[in-house]
Design an enzyme around this catalytic site. Structure first.
Site, PDB file in Angstrom:
ATOM      1  N   HIS A 110      -8.154   1.430  -4.261  1.00 30.60           N
ATOM      2  CA  HIS A 110      -9.115   1.190  -3.173  1.00 30.60           C
ATOM      3  C   HIS A 110      -9.767   2.521  -2.815  1.00 30.60           C
ATOM      4  O   HIS A 110      -9.146   3.376  -2.194  1.00 30.60           O
ATOM      5  CB  HIS A 110      -8.336   0.587  -1.992  1.00 30.60           C
ATOM      6  CG  HIS A 110      -9.160   0.352  -0.769  1.00 30.60           C
ATOM      7  ND1 HIS A 110      -8.590   0.075   0.465  1.00 30.60           N
ATOM      8  CD2 HIS A 110     -10.511   0.343  -0.571  1.00 30.60           C
ATOM      9  CE1 HIS A 110      -9.550  -0.086   1.356  1.00 30.60           C
ATOM     10  NE2 HIS A 110     -10.721   0.072   0.763  1.00 30.60           N
TER      11      HIS A 110
ATOM     12  N   HIS B  18      -1.047  -1.073  -4.302  1.00 31.46           N
ATOM     13  CA  HIS B  18      -2.356  -0.782  -3.706  1.00 31.46           C
ATOM     14  C   HIS B  18      -2.428   0.721  -3.419  1.00 31.46           C
ATOM     15  O   HIS B  18      -1.589   1.277  -2.704  1.00 31.46           O
ATOM     16  CB  HIS B  18      -2.505  -1.599  -2.419  1.00 31.46           C
ATOM     17  CG  HIS B  18      -3.826  -1.466  -1.744  1.00 31.46           C
ATOM     18  ND1 HIS B  18      -4.955  -2.179  -2.121  1.00 31.46           N
ATOM     19  CD2 HIS B  18      -4.217  -0.692  -0.696  1.00 31.46           C
ATOM     20  CE1 HIS B  18      -5.963  -1.855  -1.332  1.00 31.46           C
ATOM     21  NE2 HIS B  18      -5.551  -0.944  -0.461  1.00 31.46           N
TER      22      HIS B  18
ATOM     23  N   MET C 221      -8.739   8.375  -0.191  1.00 30.47           N
ATOM     24  CA  MET C 221      -9.606   8.745   0.950  1.00 30.47           C
ATOM     25  C   MET C 221     -10.043  10.197   0.804  1.00 30.47           C
ATOM     26  O   MET C 221      -9.234  11.050   0.415  1.00 30.47           O
ATOM     27  CB  MET C 221      -8.843   8.586   2.269  1.00 30.47           C
ATOM     28  CG  MET C 221      -8.249   7.207   2.472  1.00 30.47           C
ATOM     29  SD  MET C 221      -7.518   7.047   4.107  1.00 30.47           S
ATOM     30  CE  MET C 221      -6.690   5.455   3.949  1.00 30.47           C
TER      31      MET C 221
ATOM     32  N   GLY D 221       1.193  -2.281   3.847  1.00 33.60           N
ATOM     33  CA  GLY D 221       1.742  -0.925   3.742  1.00 33.60           C
ATOM     34  C   GLY D 221       2.947  -0.750   4.637  1.00 33.60           C
ATOM     35  O   GLY D 221       4.097  -0.783   4.187  1.00 33.60           O
ATOM     36  N   SER D 222       2.690  -0.608   5.939  1.00 29.86           N
ATOM     37  CA  SER D 222       3.804  -0.351   6.861  1.00 29.86           C
ATOM     38  C   SER D 222       4.776  -1.523   6.921  1.00 29.86           C
ATOM     39  O   SER D 222       5.978  -1.311   7.111  1.00 29.86           O
ATOM     40  CB  SER D 222       3.261  -0.015   8.253  1.00 29.86           C
ATOM     41  OG  SER D 222       2.223  -0.880   8.604  1.00 29.86           O
TER      42      SER D 222
ATOM     43  N   ASP E  95      -4.551   3.780  -1.971  1.00 29.82           N
ATOM     44  CA  ASP E  95      -5.647   4.109  -1.048  1.00 29.82           C
ATOM     45  C   ASP E  95      -6.127   5.536  -1.270  1.00 29.82           C
ATOM     46  O   ASP E  95      -5.425   6.499  -0.955  1.00 29.82           O
ATOM     47  CB  ASP E  95      -5.163   3.949   0.397  1.00 29.82           C
ATOM     48  CG  ASP E  95      -5.010   2.495   0.801  1.00 29.82           C
ATOM     49  OD1 ASP E  95      -5.967   1.719   0.600  1.00 29.82           O
ATOM     50  OD2 ASP E  95      -3.933   2.140   1.320  1.00 29.82           O
TER      51      ASP E  95
ATOM     52  N   SER F  90       0.862  -1.190   0.000  1.00 26.51           N
ATOM     53  CA  SER F  90       0.000   0.000   0.000  1.00 26.51           C
ATOM     54  C   SER F  90       0.894   1.235   0.000  1.00 26.51           C
ATOM     55  O   SER F  90       1.680   1.441   0.932  1.00 26.51           O
ATOM     56  CB  SER F  90      -0.887   0.007   1.242  1.00 26.51           C
ATOM     57  OG  SER F  90      -1.367   1.331   1.442  1.00 26.51           O
TER      58      SER F  90
ATOM     59  N   ASP G 252      -6.701  -6.543   3.702  1.00 29.05           N
ATOM     60  CA  ASP G 252      -6.091  -5.210   3.745  1.00 29.05           C
ATOM     61  C   ASP G 252      -6.107  -4.652   5.161  1.00 29.05           C
ATOM     62  O   ASP G 252      -7.177  -4.370   5.707  1.00 29.05           O
ATOM     63  CB  ASP G 252      -6.882  -4.288   2.799  1.00 29.05           C
ATOM     64  CG  ASP G 252      -6.252  -2.915   2.659  1.00 29.05           C
ATOM     65  OD1 ASP G 252      -5.127  -2.715   3.157  1.00 29.05           O
ATOM     66  OD2 ASP G 252      -6.900  -2.046   2.041  1.00 29.05           O
TER      67      ASP G 252
ATOM     68  N   GLY H  28      -2.863  -4.219   8.442  1.00 31.62           N
ATOM     69  CA  GLY H  28      -2.111  -4.922   9.475  1.00 31.62           C
ATOM     70  C   GLY H  28      -1.534  -6.256   9.032  1.00 31.62           C
ATOM     71  O   GLY H  28      -1.240  -7.116   9.864  1.00 31.62           O
TER      72      GLY H  28
ATOM     73  N   MET I 234     -12.006   4.799  -0.731  1.00 29.65           N
ATOM     74  CA  MET I 234     -12.678   4.960   0.561  1.00 29.65           C
ATOM     75  C   MET I 234     -13.296   6.348   0.523  1.00 29.65           C
ATOM     76  O   MET I 234     -12.776   7.317   1.106  1.00 29.65           O
ATOM     77  CB  MET I 234     -11.659   4.810   1.699  1.00 29.65           C
ATOM     78  CG  MET I 234     -11.250   3.354   1.914  1.00 29.65           C
ATOM     79  SD  MET I 234      -9.701   3.174   2.794  1.00 29.65           S
ATOM     80  CE  MET I 234      -8.552   3.321   1.436  1.00 29.65           C
TER      81      MET I 234
ATOM     82  N   GLY J  22      -9.068   4.023   6.871  1.00 24.33           N
ATOM     83  CA  GLY J  22      -8.729   5.410   7.174  1.00 24.33           C
ATOM     84  C   GLY J  22      -7.247   5.665   7.385  1.00 24.33           C
ATOM     85  O   GLY J  22      -6.784   6.769   7.086  1.00 24.33           O
ATOM     86  N   PHE J  23      -6.536   4.682   7.858  1.00 23.76           N
ATOM     87  CA  PHE J  23      -5.126   4.913   8.196  1.00 23.76           C
ATOM     88  C   PHE J  23      -4.298   3.660   7.957  1.00 23.76           C
ATOM     89  O   PHE J  23      -4.809   2.547   8.132  1.00 23.76           O
ATOM     90  CB  PHE J  23      -4.985   5.321   9.673  1.00 23.76           C
ATOM     91  CG  PHE J  23      -5.794   6.540  10.017  1.00 23.76           C
ATOM     92  CD1 PHE J  23      -5.308   7.818   9.760  1.00 23.76           C
ATOM     93  CD2 PHE J  23      -7.071   6.410  10.542  1.00 23.76           C
ATOM     94  CE1 PHE J  23      -6.083   8.941  10.039  1.00 23.76           C
ATOM     95  CE2 PHE J  23      -7.859   7.521  10.825  1.00 23.76           C
ATOM     96  CZ  PHE J  23      -7.350   8.796  10.578  1.00 23.76           C
ATOM     97  N   GLY J  24      -3.028   3.872   7.618  1.00 26.11           N
ATOM     98  CA  GLY J  24      -2.078   2.775   7.590  1.00 26.11           C
ATOM     99  C   GLY J  24      -1.559   2.534   9.005  1.00 26.11           C
ATOM    100  O   GLY J  24      -1.783   3.336   9.912  1.00 26.11           O
ATOM    101  N   GLY J  25      -0.884   1.417   9.187  1.00 26.59           N
ATOM    102  CA  GLY J  25      -0.178   1.154  10.440  1.00 26.59           C
ATOM    103  C   GLY J  25      -1.056   0.761  11.605  1.00 26.59           C
ATOM    104  O   GLY J  25      -0.607   0.796  12.747  1.00 26.59           O
TER     105      GLY J  25
ATOM    106  N   MET K 146     -11.463  -5.927   4.709  1.00 30.18           N
ATOM    107  CA  MET K 146     -10.694  -5.015   5.571  1.00 30.18           C
ATOM    108  C   MET K 146     -10.407  -5.709   6.900  1.00 30.18           C
ATOM    109  O   MET K 146     -11.327  -6.195   7.570  1.00 30.18           O
ATOM    110  CB  MET K 146     -11.476  -3.728   5.830  1.00 30.18           C
ATOM    111  CG  MET K 146     -11.684  -2.825   4.627  1.00 30.18           C
ATOM    112  SD  MET K 146     -10.167  -2.230   3.864  1.00 30.18           S
ATOM    113  CE  MET K 146      -9.423  -1.275   5.183  1.00 30.18           C
TER     114      MET K 146
END
Ligand SMILES: O=C(CO)[C@@H](O)[C@H](O)COP(=O)(O)O
Ligand SMILES: [Co+2]
Length: 225
Positions: free
Chosen positions: A70, A36, A40, A201-202, A38, A11, A179, A181, A72, A146-149, A141
């Site tokens: 993706h 990926h 938003m 992502g992270s 994202d 991501s 998607d 974690g 959102m 809304g957020f990575g990490g 999901m």
């Protein structure tokens, strides 16, 4: 387990946006299968990220990359077409904010792109029942969007298992993307449950070595068989 091809999709939300194209090229060189992306809007989710000009720019900079977009956003019905035209290879949206999910899916497909439906942790799988045969992918999901990490929500594994069984019963053969974690520590159980597209992502962009990070996720997922 699924026999569908395993794909690792970093991501780009966790990339360094000041060097976005270089960062994307670096993860592709490191073995990423998809990118990926994202999107938003600050309404559907409490965060604003990127929009159409960035997808257009990535398409120009990386003509062969598979862009997994993706959305959102509120009003996805108005935007699935523009994102498909901007260069997305796959467009996923969340059905709760769509007035006509079936129509939106076919807008994407009429433009020659793949269509996905994104299911939040609190969204029931039955949104997929009447759309499964029209879709290419179900995006599950494993965090709230809304957020990575964010931390992986463990009950997602069971949800993917249920989805795998449900799709089999319906006779629908979709990619199952997970998607949020995702890391080497949960890749095997996610693959075993039936996911074949792992977004990270992270776990990729936060690692000192992208190739080692992607290899570690792939190796762990491959233990599922
Ligand atoms: O769509 C989202 C979050 O809303 C995801 O794509 C995350 O951006 C994945 O990041 P990590 O949880 O892997 O850091
Ligand atoms: Co995402």
């Amino acid at each position: 387990m699924t026999t569908r091809q395993l794909r690792i999709a970093p991501s780009i939300l966790s990339a360094d946006f000041a060097h976005l194209a270089d960062q994307c090229q670096a993860v592709i060189d490191a073995g990423a299968d998809w990118l990926h992306v994202d999107v938003m809007d600050g309404h559907y989710v409490p965060n604003i990220t990127i929009g159409l000009p960035v997808v257009e720019a990535l398409r120009q900079a990386l003509p062969d990359a598979f862009l997994d977009v993706h959305l959102m956003i509120d009003n996805p019905d108005d935007f699935v077409g523009p994102f498909a035209r901007a260069g997305a290879d796959l467009v996923s949206f969340h059905p709760e904010t769509s007035r006509h999910p079936h129509r939106a899916i076919h807008t994407i497909k009429a433009l020659g792109k793949k269509a996905g439906l994104a299911i939040n942790p609190g969204t029931p799988l039955n949104w997929l029942d009447h759309l499964a045969h029209d879709l290419d992918l179900a995006l599950i999901m494993s965090v709230n969007p809304g957020f990575g990490g964010q931390a992986f929500i463990p009950h997602t594994v069971d949800k993917i298992r249920q989805l795998t069984a449900r799709l089999e019963a319906l006779g629908a053969d979709l990619d199952i993307e997970v998607d949020g974690g995702v890391s080497p520590s949960n890749a095997e159980q996610l693959r075993r449950a039936g996911a074949n597209v792992l977004v990270a992502g992270s776990a990729v962009f936060g690692a000192p070595n992208y190739k080692q990070a992607i290899d570690a996720i792939r190796q762990q997922a491959s233990l599922a068989g």
